[in-house]
Write an enzyme that holds these catalytic residues in place. Sequence first.
Site, PDB file in Angstrom:
ATOM      1  CG  ASP A 121      -0.178  -0.193   2.579  1.00 35.89           C
ATOM      2  OD1 ASP A 121       1.126   0.132   2.619  1.00 35.89           O
ATOM      3  OD2 ASP A 121      -1.019  -0.345   3.588  1.00 35.89           O
ATOM      4  CB  SER A 330      -6.656 -11.275   1.320  1.00 38.79           C
ATOM      5  OG  SER A 330      -7.912 -10.564   1.538  1.00 38.79           O
ATOM      6  CE1 TYR A 331      -1.393  -4.850   4.014  1.00 40.91           C
ATOM      7  CE2 TYR A 331      -2.229  -3.675   2.587  1.00 40.91           C
ATOM      8  CZ  TYR A 331      -1.493  -3.747   3.705  1.00 40.91           C
ATOM      9  OH  TYR A 331      -0.898  -2.602   4.310  1.00 40.91           O
ATOM     10  N   PRO A 332      -5.824  -6.623   4.831  1.00 44.24           N
ATOM     11  CG  PRO A 332      -5.452  -6.126   6.996  1.00 44.24           C
ATOM     12  CD  PRO A 332      -4.785  -6.712   5.942  1.00 44.24           C
TER      13      PRO A 332
END
Length: 616
Positions: A121, A330-332
């Site tokens: 991110d 998964s990536y939150p």
Amino acid sequence: MKKVLCVAEKPSIAKAVAGHLSGGVIRNTRNTGNKYIKNYDFNYRFPPPWGECSVTMTSVVGHTVSWDFADEFRRWKDCQPSALFDAATKQFVSPENKEVAANISSEARNAQILYIWTDCDREGEYIGTEVMDLAMKSNPRVEVKRAKFSNIERAHILHAAQHPGVLDERQAAAVRARIELDLRIGAAFTRWQTMLLQTVRGLDEQVVSYGSCQFPTLGFVVDRYKRVKNFVPEPFWSIRVIHKRDDINVGFSWDRGSLFDRMAVMVMYEKCLAAKVAKVVSVVKKPTSKWKPLPLTTVELQKQGSRFLGLSSQLVMNIAEKLYTQGFISYPRTETDQFDRGMDLRALVGKQTQSHAWGQFAQGLMEGGFSQPKNGTHNDKAHPPIHPVAYVAPDKLNADEKRVYEFVVRRFLACCSKDARGETTTIKLQYGEEGFHTTGLVVLERNYLEVYVYDKWTSSQELPVFTPGEIFNPTEATMTEGKTCPPGFLTEPELIALMDANGIGTDATMAEHIAKIIERKYVFARPMGRSGGEFSPSNLGIALVEGYDNIGFDMSLSKPFLRKEMEEKMKKICEGVMTRLDVVNSSIEQYREMFMKASQHSDVLKACAQRYLTPP
């Protein structure tokens, strides 16, 4: 054999990635100067031209580099707060991170390739540049690559290792701009308002902190609070018709809803009574659906977690982060509510067939009930929607972790199911000169509702048979009276929705901003069980918002407009439309103008603080 240094954002990710790349064959595990960080040595075959390499996997613990003002500006009395808009700043490795930085520098010295495994991110890109800078100080010739991954499932990690990318310098520049702006704006206003309010009773030793995200967040709470306190109820009147048939009392609602003119309603009501009979105008049956939910985003996870699980948004995010690092979801942190068509969603559904709670539903999806998830309107091009990547037995999680994991799984399975289907019957009456109606629902296929227990859609009472054109004497017709009700205090899901709609913070930081205004005692949070919490401002919180509003800014510091504009500029950095310096300079000038006006009207802010904080 080339040496590759792999660096993750946190120790748990480093351990998981090392386990996958090494195939479980770690040649050596070494301690570092930081008790949480290990160095894992193993071999791995990368794609050409690297081939078989000697790998060291290690990590940082988030940000390693800190920002602050140069020494001559750090003490509050050494300069005017306004000077901080232009004051020299410095970047440095904080004392608690010196061992982390030393480990990166030491391991990079003999490496040919630096492989960044920070979270994918905007913040992760910036932390990746911190790692790169530390490594290149000891080895300027090291080649830098970037792993792209959204969960730590083995196949996903191996794919990321085989398809290296590059760091996104634009995203890193956006974070760098945000850090500098938050430092300058926050410090200038914090020092100024703290020193101004030190003579107000109760604030003589308190730091009255300012944040360009926290103040608009506080503003939302104060605005709702004032609406509640200033609310004046108004009476209204309506007409209600009831007819009993087949032992069922059927209530018909007035088409006009309600009116605030009692005499007007009285005249209409008397005309109804004078007519004596009602006529069935129409009976319409039509199929209806309750749509299954969209794939799960970070903002939606925070809102629904607070509403349905009775947990604060910050706790929900902390748990989700832990579930991610353990390889369960998964990536939150994602804005995306669209699953890529290439994802094997059936395989993910299949992993959930082991569950005693929802395994039978998942099996039904595998046996023909699967339906492609709907697409939302957001796609950050970085991560898929939040979804489970592995089945976790309930005894592996504590109570709160189970609730968050269960929500993620049930939401995912609901996305892969079909809409609920039903049939509505709408009956319309003409009674005198007025129209009335009633509606009944029969749920025919529950579908996604079987697993997504957070949505409710039930059959209403059965309607008896009415025939178009028939005439009957209503069993009862009454003129009813009521009063308008004030809105409730702002709940956490509502606050997150307001922040999201107004661009206050990012999906990853909203929970932190809410936690910050609670920590600063600008608002109080009252738990509300499974519906989340609600907020009311403290006297200090009201005084700050009202004081800045009374100064008469075009865009008050307690309103979202300035910060929203700043966030839009951050996106333009990522898109290459604006540079970091463009954004920093333009935003600083905007806030400097606000600062000068606030300084000129400091008596307004101080008067508000005295009014709310000084006892009579």
